[in-house]
Design an enzyme around this catalytic site. Structure first.
Site, short mmCIF file in Angstrom:
data_model
loop_
_atom_site.label_atom_id
_atom_site.label_comp_id
_atom_site.label_asym_id
_atom_site.label_seq_id
_atom_site.Cartn_x
_atom_site.Cartn_y
_atom_site.Cartn_z
N GLY A 13 0.78 -1.24 0.00
CA GLY A 13 0.00 0.00 0.00
C GLY A 13 0.81 1.29 0.00
CG ASP A 60 3.25 -6.74 15.87
OD1 ASP A 60 2.68 -5.63 15.88
OD2 ASP A 60 2.65 -7.81 16.03
CB VAL A 61 3.95 -0.81 15.24
CG1 VAL A 61 4.88 -0.51 14.08
CG2 VAL A 61 2.53 -1.02 14.77
CB SER A 140 -8.14 7.85 7.88
OG SER A 140 -9.29 7.49 7.15
CE1 TYR A 153 -8.31 2.59 10.19
CE2 TYR A 153 -10.07 3.82 9.10
CZ TYR A 153 -8.74 3.44 9.18
OH TYR A 153 -7.83 3.91 8.26
CE LYS A 157 -5.68 5.32 10.41
NZ LYS A 157 -4.22 5.40 10.20
CB THR A 188 -3.83 -0.15 -0.26
OG1 THR A 188 -4.77 -0.07 0.83
CG2 THR A 188 -3.50 1.27 -0.72
CD GLU A 189 -1.39 -6.34 0.64
OE1 GLU A 189 -1.36 -6.72 1.83
OE2 GLU A 189 -0.49 -6.60 -0.18
P1 NDP Z 1 -2.18 -1.86 3.52
O1 NDP Z 1 -2.95 -2.96 4.20
O2 NDP Z 1 -1.86 -2.04 2.07
O3 NDP Z 1 -0.84 -1.57 4.31
C1 NDP Z 1 -0.78 -1.57 5.71
C2 NDP Z 1 0.67 -1.67 6.15
O4 NDP Z 1 0.68 -1.61 7.59
C3 NDP Z 1 1.29 -2.98 5.74
O5 NDP Z 1 2.59 -2.73 5.26
C4 NDP Z 1 1.35 -3.78 7.03
O6 NDP Z 1 2.52 -4.58 7.05
C5 NDP Z 1 1.49 -2.66 8.07
N1 NDP Z 1 1.06 -3.10 9.39
C6 NDP Z 1 -0.18 -3.46 9.78
N2 NDP Z 1 -0.16 -3.88 11.06
C7 NDP Z 1 1.13 -3.79 11.48
C8 NDP Z 1 1.79 -4.08 12.69
N3 NDP Z 1 1.15 -4.57 13.76
N4 NDP Z 1 3.13 -3.87 12.78
C9 NDP Z 1 3.80 -3.38 11.71
N5 NDP Z 1 3.24 -3.09 10.53
C10 NDP Z 1 1.91 -3.30 10.42
O7 NDP Z 1 -3.05 -0.54 3.73
P2 NDP Z 1 -2.77 1.00 3.40
O8 NDP Z 1 -1.49 1.19 2.70
O9 NDP Z 1 -3.99 1.50 2.77
O10 NDP Z 1 -2.70 1.58 4.86
C11 NDP Z 1 -1.64 2.37 5.34
C12 NDP Z 1 -2.18 3.37 6.32
O11 NDP Z 1 -3.09 4.23 5.66
C13 NDP Z 1 -2.96 2.79 7.50
O12 NDP Z 1 -2.63 3.50 8.66
C14 NDP Z 1 -4.42 3.01 7.11
O13 NDP Z 1 -5.25 3.10 8.24
C15 NDP Z 1 -4.30 4.33 6.40
N6 NDP Z 1 -5.35 4.70 5.46
C16 NDP Z 1 -5.73 3.89 4.43
C17 NDP Z 1 -6.70 4.29 3.55
C18 NDP Z 1 -7.20 3.43 2.44
O14 NDP Z 1 -8.34 3.65 1.95
N7 NDP Z 1 -6.42 2.49 1.94
C19 NDP Z 1 -7.31 5.63 3.64
C20 NDP Z 1 -6.85 6.38 4.78
C21 NDP Z 1 -5.90 5.94 5.62
P3 NDP Z 1 2.62 -6.10 7.59
O15 NDP Z 1 1.28 -6.74 7.38
O16 NDP Z 1 3.72 -6.68 6.79
O17 NDP Z 1 2.99 -5.93 9.03
C1 8X3 Z 2 -9.51 4.32 5.33
C2 8X3 Z 2 -10.59 4.93 4.50
O1 8X3 Z 2 -13.06 5.29 4.22
O2 8X3 Z 2 -12.38 3.12 5.02
O3 8X3 Z 2 -9.10 5.11 6.37
O4 8X3 Z 2 -12.27 5.01 6.47
S1 8X3 Z 2 -12.14 4.55 5.09
#
Ligand code: NDP
Ligand code: 8X3
Length: 254
Positions: A13, A60-61, A140, A153, A157, A188-189
């Site tokens: 992502g 793992d955060v 977000s 969630y 945020k 994304t994922e």
């Molecule tokens: P993805 O699922 O594609 O990516 C999420 C990333 O977070 C992965 O690399 C995953 O890595 C990592 N992650 C999750 N849990 C942990 C953990 N416990 N420790 C370390 N790493 C972790 O999603 P996005 O790229 O979309 O999400 C990234 C951020 O953007 C998030 O904070 C999400 O809430 C935010 N966001 C997303 C939106 C969307 O619509 N996609 C919109 C707004 C905000 P791994 O699994 O390898 O640990």
């Molecule tokens: C991720 C976007 O719309 O699912 O933060 O809240 S939404």
């Protein structure tokens, strides 16, 4: 000398897209996440493509000890982090408050909120002696408005928004910038994780409009990081054209 960015959640992502954008922009990178094999593949790809140095920091955060130990274990040259991108995060489930799982809530709070705090507390001491640094937190649109079945969630945020404001105030004497970026729906994922790997349901989230792509957010993060030293973007909200805010999303019927 090349600058160093540390990206949490770099295995997919936004984080992965940012890794590409910043590698292309001449940064060295610390890439972090739990899926080590994905991070190793990304490192190989970035080093071959951009000739940049990449350090894989499996993490793992959610674990305070793991975060502390991982950042302490960095070689001295890698501790000179210029930019921290707090991006790791997730949503789990879309359930009404009374039906949602406490385990899901714990995981979201531990990752999106506590994880961001642990990583920031580990990295800020590396920035303070340099009297410079930049922390970019990924919030977000869910951090601006609460929507149905978004409960915890959205709360995590909203907390990222509040923490970002607080950090910005308290870090002023150290000349550390704090930016919070609030993306809207992006393919994304994220939805795959939220909907427990149901690919069909995840796909439906993005039907009837063109959502944001991870690269769109990477470009905005890069822009925020590229301004002169005395300029700080405090906050940005970015959506695709079809989305007005957390709950108005216009879908074309097919
Ligand atoms: P993805 O699922 O594609 O990516 C999420 C990333 O977070 C992965 O690399 C995953 O890595 C990592 N992650 C999750 N849990 C942990 C953990 N416990 N420790 C370390 N790493 C972790 O999603 P996005 O790229 O979309 O999400 C990234 C951020 O953007 C998030 O904070 C999400 O809430 C935010 N966001 C997303 C939106 C969307 O619509 N996609 C919109 C707004 C905000 P791994 O699994 O390898 O640990
Ligand atoms: C991720 C976007 O719309 O699912 O933060 O809240 S939404």
């Amino acid at each position: 000398m090349k600058k160093i960015i540390c990206i949490t959640g770099a295995s997919s992502g936004f984080g992965e897209a940012c890794a590409h954008t910043f590698a292309a922009g001449n940064y060295n990178l610390i890439i972090s996440g739990r899926r080590v094999e994905k991070l190793q593949a990304l490192k190989k790809n970035l080093e071959e493509k951009f000739g940049t140095d990449v350090y894989v920091l499996p993490l793992d955060v959610q674990s305070r000890e793991a975060v502390d130990e991982a950042f302490k274990s960095l070689p001295a040259s890698w501790k000179k982090i210029d930019l921290l991108l707090n991006n790791a995060g997730l949503a789990l489930g879309r359930d009404n408050f009374d039906e949602a799982s406490l385990d899901d809530w714990d995981t979201m709070i531990d990752t999106n909120l506590k994880g961001l705090l642990y990583v920031s507390k580990a990295v800020i001491p590396f920035m303070i002696p340099n009297k410079s640094g930049h922390i970019i937190n990924i919030g977000s649109t869910a951090g601006k408005q609460v929507y149905q079945k978004g409960n915890v969630y959205c709360a995590t945020k909203h907390a990222v928004q509040a923490i970002s404001e607080a950090m910005r105030i308290d870090l002023l004497p150290h000349k550390i910038k704090v930016t919070v970026i609030h993306p809207g729906a992006a393919e994304t994922e994220f939805s795959l994780v939220r909907l427990r790997q149901d690919a069909q349901e995840a796909k439906k989230v993005y039907e009837g409009y063109e959502p944001l792509h991870a690269e769109d957010i990477a470009n905005v993060v890069y822009y925020a990081a590229s301004l002169p030293a005395h300029v700080c973007i405090n906050e940005l909200e970015i959506t695709c054209l079809a989305q007005a805010n957390a709950y108005y999303l216009y879908k074309e019927t097919v």
